[in-house]
Structure formats: structure tokens, C-alpha cells
Write a protein that holds these residues in place. Sequence first.
Motif, PDB file in Angstrom:
ATOM      1  N   TYR A 150       0.860  -1.192   0.000  1.00 13.20           N
ATOM      2  CA  TYR A 150       0.000   0.000   0.000  1.00 13.20           C
ATOM      3  C   TYR A 150       0.892   1.236   0.000  1.00 13.20           C
ATOM      4  CZ  TYR A 150      -3.447   3.466   1.344  1.00 13.20           C
ATOM      5  OH  TYR A 150      -4.254   4.573   1.363  1.00 13.20           O
ATOM      6  N   TRP A 151       0.506   2.231  -0.807  1.00  6.18           N
ATOM      7  CA  TRP A 151       1.272   3.475  -0.946  1.00  6.18           C
ATOM      8  C   TRP A 151       0.297   4.608  -1.211  1.00  6.18           C
ATOM      9  CZ3 TRP A 151       1.780   6.961  -5.031  1.00  6.18           C
ATOM     10  CH2 TRP A 151       2.896   7.801  -5.023  1.00  6.18           C
ATOM     11  N   SER A 152       0.481   5.728  -0.515  1.00  3.83           N
ATOM     12  CA  SER A 152      -0.374   6.885  -0.718  1.00  3.83           C
ATOM     13  C   SER A 152       0.398   8.143  -0.337  1.00  3.83           C
ATOM     14  CB  SER A 152      -1.637   6.765   0.149  1.00  3.83           C
ATOM     15  OG  SER A 152      -2.490   7.870  -0.037  1.00  3.83           O
ATOM     16  N   VAL A 153       0.192   9.217  -1.093  1.00  4.40           N
ATOM     17  CA  VAL A 153       0.851  10.488  -0.811  1.00  4.40           C
ATOM     18  C   VAL A 153      -0.127  11.643  -0.975  1.00  4.40           C
ATOM     19  CG1 VAL A 153       3.173   9.688  -1.448  1.00  4.40           C
ATOM     20  CG2 VAL A 153       1.723  10.765  -3.188  1.00  4.40           C
ATOM     21  N   GLY A 154       0.181  12.761  -0.314  1.00  5.72           N
ATOM     22  CA  GLY A 154      -0.589  13.994  -0.432  1.00  5.72           C
ATOM     23  C   GLY A 154       0.353  15.166  -0.287  1.00  5.72           C
ATOM     24  N   ARG A 186      -6.620  21.287   5.396  1.00  7.48           N
ATOM     25  CA  ARG A 186      -6.983  20.742   6.710  1.00  7.48           C
ATOM     26  C   ARG A 186      -7.169  19.217   6.609  1.00  7.48           C
ATOM     27  NH1 ARG A 186      -9.565  22.666  11.444  1.00  7.48           N
ATOM     28  NH2 ARG A 186     -10.836  21.065  12.404  1.00  7.48           N
ATOM     29  N   LYS A 187      -7.826  18.792   5.542  1.00  7.22           N
ATOM     30  CA  LYS A 187      -8.059  17.359   5.350  1.00  7.22           C
ATOM     31  C   LYS A 187      -6.737  16.601   5.288  1.00  7.22           C
ATOM     32  CE  LYS A 187     -10.281  14.019   2.322  1.00  7.22           C
ATOM     33  NZ  LYS A 187     -11.042  13.816   1.096  1.00  7.22           N
ATOM     34  N   ASN A 188      -5.755  17.141   4.561  1.00  2.00           N
ATOM     35  CA  ASN A 188      -4.451  16.476   4.497  1.00  2.00           C
ATOM     36  C   ASN A 188      -3.805  16.407   5.874  1.00  2.00           C
ATOM     37  OD1 ASN A 188      -3.847  15.403   2.020  1.00  2.00           O
ATOM     38  ND2 ASN A 188      -2.786  17.195   1.265  1.00  2.00           N
TER      39      ASN A 188
END
Length: 179
Positions: free
Chosen positions: A108-112, A138-140
Amino acid sequence: MDVRGAKIASAVALFALIGALAAPAAHSRQANTRVVLTSLESGVLADLNQIRAQHGLKPLGISARLTAAAAQHSREMGADGYFQHESHDGTAFWKRIGRYYGSTGYGYWSVGENLLWSSPQVDASGALNLWMNSPEHRKNILTPRWREIGISALHFASAPGTYKGLEVTIITTDFGVRH
């Protein structure tokens, strides 16, 4: 895709993008190297983690790889005079970050990413205040899945393009998780 306020001191991107991709588990993981942060970057990390703690979230650890991605993007935006998540050549933000903080070897990989440009006098609490007053930023900050962050705060004495030759500070925060 971003909105700038009438004054440079309150200019922020109107949205922060979140990308999530899955990659097959395969290769070994490499350890992060030590990261040395400026006082502004350290303040952003401390204030951001304090906000996360107030919301019952785990603190984010500093990542050398995410910090390298953030620094490259801040440098490019300041040198080339643009302000957006995509790279100057149009590369999507998650692909740019993936060059530094790859998904290979992880299930699993996710970025923001959050961006900000402001007057040189911006401080950590001012940056966090601007981001917390923007729903997308704010969500990040309050996304529970993030485990690591890269932070870059760079000062430019005279930045071209979007910045009109003004003195600015550009802050990039790249969020990530991989396991």
C-alpha cells in the motif's frame, strides 16, 4: 487550479491533492537517512503534530525521501516562477513524489501535498493557520493514514513569474504512507 489572495502574505493553494496507489509487495525497504530541518521546518513539524495530537491522531515522522521531494518542488517553483502541485513539465504531483518515495516493495502506498507561498516573515503557526482554514489542506493535515512527512521551506530573494519578482517563502509538505 490555485487561488492567490490579494496579498502575498495570505496566498495559498486552494486545494491539496491526495493520490493513492497500490503496488505489489516485492522489494526490500530502505531506511531513511537523517534529516536536518531549518527552524521554520521544525516549527511546521511540531505545530502540525500538535494539531494531529489534539485530534487524536498519531504524529508524523520526518522522512528523508519525502523531504527531498518537497525540497525539489519548492526549488523548482521558486526558480521557474509557478505555484501548483504539478511539476513545471506537467508531471502529476504523486508521480513526482514517487520518484523519491516509491511504491515498489510495498503493498500500500499513498501520498498527499500541501503548498504555501507567503511573505518571508511567515512562521510555522501562520502557515498552519492558513492551512487549517482551507478545507482541502486541513483534510491532508488530519488524514489518519499518513505516517511520514517531508517538509521544505525555502526563501527566495526575488522569485519570477507568479511571484512578480518579490521576496517570498515557499513551503511544501509531502505526506506519505507505505506498508
